[in-house]
Design a protein around this motif. Structure first.
Motif, PDB file in Angstrom:
ATOM      1  N   TYR A   1     153.515 -16.734  32.292  1.00 30.55           N
ATOM      2  CA  TYR A   1     153.071 -18.097  32.032  1.00 30.55           C
ATOM      3  C   TYR A   1     154.093 -18.827  31.168  1.00 30.55           C
ATOM      4  O   TYR A   1     154.765 -18.234  30.332  1.00 30.55           O
ATOM      5  CB  TYR A   1     151.735 -18.102  31.271  1.00 30.55           C
TER       6      TYR A   1
ATOM      7  N   TYR B   1     153.614 -22.107  28.554  1.00 36.20           N
ATOM      8  CA  TYR B   1     152.746 -23.074  27.902  1.00 36.20           C
ATOM      9  C   TYR B   1     153.608 -24.004  27.058  1.00 36.20           C
ATOM     10  O   TYR B   1     154.689 -23.640  26.594  1.00 36.20           O
ATOM     11  CB  TYR B   1     151.744 -22.374  26.968  1.00 36.20           C
TER      12      TYR B   1
ATOM     13  N   GLN C   1     153.185 -26.607  23.609  1.00 37.73           N
ATOM     14  CA  GLN C   1     152.332 -27.024  22.508  1.00 37.73           C
ATOM     15  C   GLN C   1     153.029 -28.170  21.786  1.00 37.73           C
ATOM     16  O   GLN C   1     154.041 -27.973  21.122  1.00 37.73           O
ATOM     17  CB  GLN C   1     152.101 -25.850  21.554  1.00 37.73           C
TER      18      GLN C   1
ATOM     19  N   PHE D   1     156.901 -27.231  21.466  1.00 35.19           N
ATOM     20  CA  PHE D   1     157.007 -25.790  21.253  1.00 35.19           C
ATOM     21  C   PHE D   1     156.624 -25.118  22.555  1.00 35.19           C
ATOM     22  O   PHE D   1     155.497 -25.261  23.029  1.00 35.19           O
ATOM     23  CB  PHE D   1     156.065 -25.401  20.116  1.00 35.19           C
TER      24      PHE D   1
ATOM     25  N   LEU E   1     156.053 -21.843  24.921  1.00 36.45           N
ATOM     26  CA  LEU E   1     155.652 -20.457  24.769  1.00 36.45           C
ATOM     27  C   LEU E   1     155.607 -19.765  26.122  1.00 36.45           C
ATOM     28  O   LEU E   1     154.955 -20.232  27.054  1.00 36.45           O
ATOM     29  CB  LEU E   1     154.268 -20.377  24.128  1.00 36.45           C
TER      30      LEU E   1
ATOM     31  N   ILE F   1     146.149 -12.585  27.364  1.00 34.06           N
ATOM     32  CA  ILE F   1     147.502 -13.135  27.375  1.00 34.06           C
ATOM     33  C   ILE F   1     148.198 -12.781  26.076  1.00 34.06           C
ATOM     34  O   ILE F   1     147.621 -12.903  24.997  1.00 34.06           O
ATOM     35  CB  ILE F   1     147.454 -14.661  27.573  1.00 34.06           C
ATOM     36  N   TYR F   2     149.452 -12.355  26.186  1.00 34.60           N
ATOM     37  CA  TYR F   2     150.280 -12.021  25.036  1.00 34.60           C
ATOM     38  C   TYR F   2     151.455 -12.989  25.023  1.00 34.60           C
ATOM     39  O   TYR F   2     152.200 -13.088  25.997  1.00 34.60           O
ATOM     40  CB  TYR F   2     150.764 -10.570  25.130  1.00 34.60           C
ATOM     41  N   PHE F   3     151.594 -13.670  23.892  1.00 34.68           N
ATOM     42  CA  PHE F   3     152.598 -14.710  23.777  1.00 34.68           C
ATOM     43  C   PHE F   3     153.889 -14.197  23.157  1.00 34.68           C
ATOM     44  O   PHE F   3     153.885 -13.285  22.335  1.00 34.68           O
ATOM     45  CB  PHE F   3     152.070 -15.861  22.909  1.00 34.68           C
ATOM     46  N   GLY F   4     154.996 -14.854  23.547  1.00 34.95           N
ATOM     47  CA  GLY F   4     156.254 -14.654  22.859  1.00 34.95           C
ATOM     48  C   GLY F   4     156.284 -15.474  21.583  1.00 34.95           C
ATOM     49  O   GLY F   4     155.293 -16.108  21.212  1.00 34.95           O
ATOM     50  N   GLU F   5     157.430 -15.473  20.930  1.00 28.86           N
ATOM     51  CA  GLU F   5     157.556 -16.149  19.648  1.00 28.86           C
ATOM     52  C   GLU F   5     157.788 -17.650  19.786  1.00 28.86           C
ATOM     53  O   GLU F   5     157.723 -18.372  18.802  1.00 28.86           O
ATOM     54  CB  GLU F   5     158.698 -15.531  18.836  1.00 28.86           C
TER      55      GLU F   5
ATOM     56  N   TRP G   1     161.435 -23.819  20.077  1.00 27.63           N
ATOM     57  CA  TRP G   1     161.274 -25.189  19.634  1.00 27.63           C
ATOM     58  C   TRP G   1     162.327 -26.044  20.325  1.00 27.63           C
ATOM     59  O   TRP G   1     163.511 -25.812  20.169  1.00 27.63           O
ATOM     60  CB  TRP G   1     161.462 -25.295  18.121  1.00 27.63           C
TER      61      TRP G   1
END
Lengths: 113, 110
Positions: free
Chosen positions: B34, B36, B38, B88, B90, B99-103, B106
């Protein structure tokens, strides 16, 4: 029907108090409800999750309460600490491969010491 | 264990310039992937998701595109950035629901 509505938008709680964040959904096909915690500048991290076959799940100071008939679920943070200050997101999805999570708009929690 | 890497962590790009954000996942095979976005102080907007190589679903019409050239690689691109693309970004992966997000990356478009 795809929305997840989250409230409040922001929350200030005294240290040691209880933080409560609420979410509501419309799609009755949703059957997976996670909460994520996000610190500034970081990606969200899974905090706790629940499926609709139980009404409550507790992990340490964090508890999810789930009301299937009302289509609502909430996160309770007991004995809130300054380190809990973060943005919290609720989410929902169907238990189906390839289905993306639908997120609420987030709640910014500040725990004052 | 599974890990997700996303880069670059920060970038400042002029309006009209191209964009390429890259994400790779280790320790798993055939993950759902995915992207995303933000915006500052706002929620998580799903941009793209992929269930396999070359399979991309777009959630919102926009100035961005995504590609999945390899099983564990997901790339977010733009040919010409707009000011409104700042935010931001992601990358995330999931074996099924969680779901596991990366860091995150920006992006500031100036």
């Amino acid at each position: 029907q795809q929305q997840v509505k989250q409230s409040p938008q922001s929350l200030i709680v005294q240290k040691g108090g209880i933080s409560i964040i609420n979410c509501a959904y419309e799609n009755t096909a949703f059957d997976y409800f996670p909460w994520y915690q996000q610190f500034p500048g970081k990606g969200p991290a899974l905090l706790i999750a629940i499926r609709p076959d139980v009404s409550e799940k507790k992990e340490g100071r964090f508890t999810i309460s789930f009301n299937k008939s009302a289509k609502q679920f909430s996160l309770h943070i007991m004995d809130s600490q300054p380190g809990d200050s973060a943005t919290y997101f609720c989410a929902a999805s169907r238990n189906q491969a390839g289905t993306a999570l639908i997120f609420g708009k987030g709640t910014t929690l500040s725990v004052s010491s | 264990s599974q890990t997700i890497h996303q880069w670059p962590a920060t970038l400042v790009q002029p309006v009209g310039s191209p964009l390429s954000l890259e994400c790779t996942v280790e320790g798993t095979s055939n993950p759902n992937l995915y992207w995303y976005r933000q915006a500052a102080g706002r929620g998580l907007q799903l941009l793209f998701y992929s269930v396999g190589i070359g399979q991309i679903s777009s959630e919102v019409p926009q100035n961005l595109s995504a590609s999945r050239p390899q099983d564990r690689q997901f790339i977010l691109s733009s040919k010409k950035l707009l000011l409104s693309d700042s935010g931001f970004y992601l990358c995330a992966w999931s074996p099924r629901n969680t779901i596991y997000f990366g860091e995150g990356s920006w992006l500031t478009v100036v």
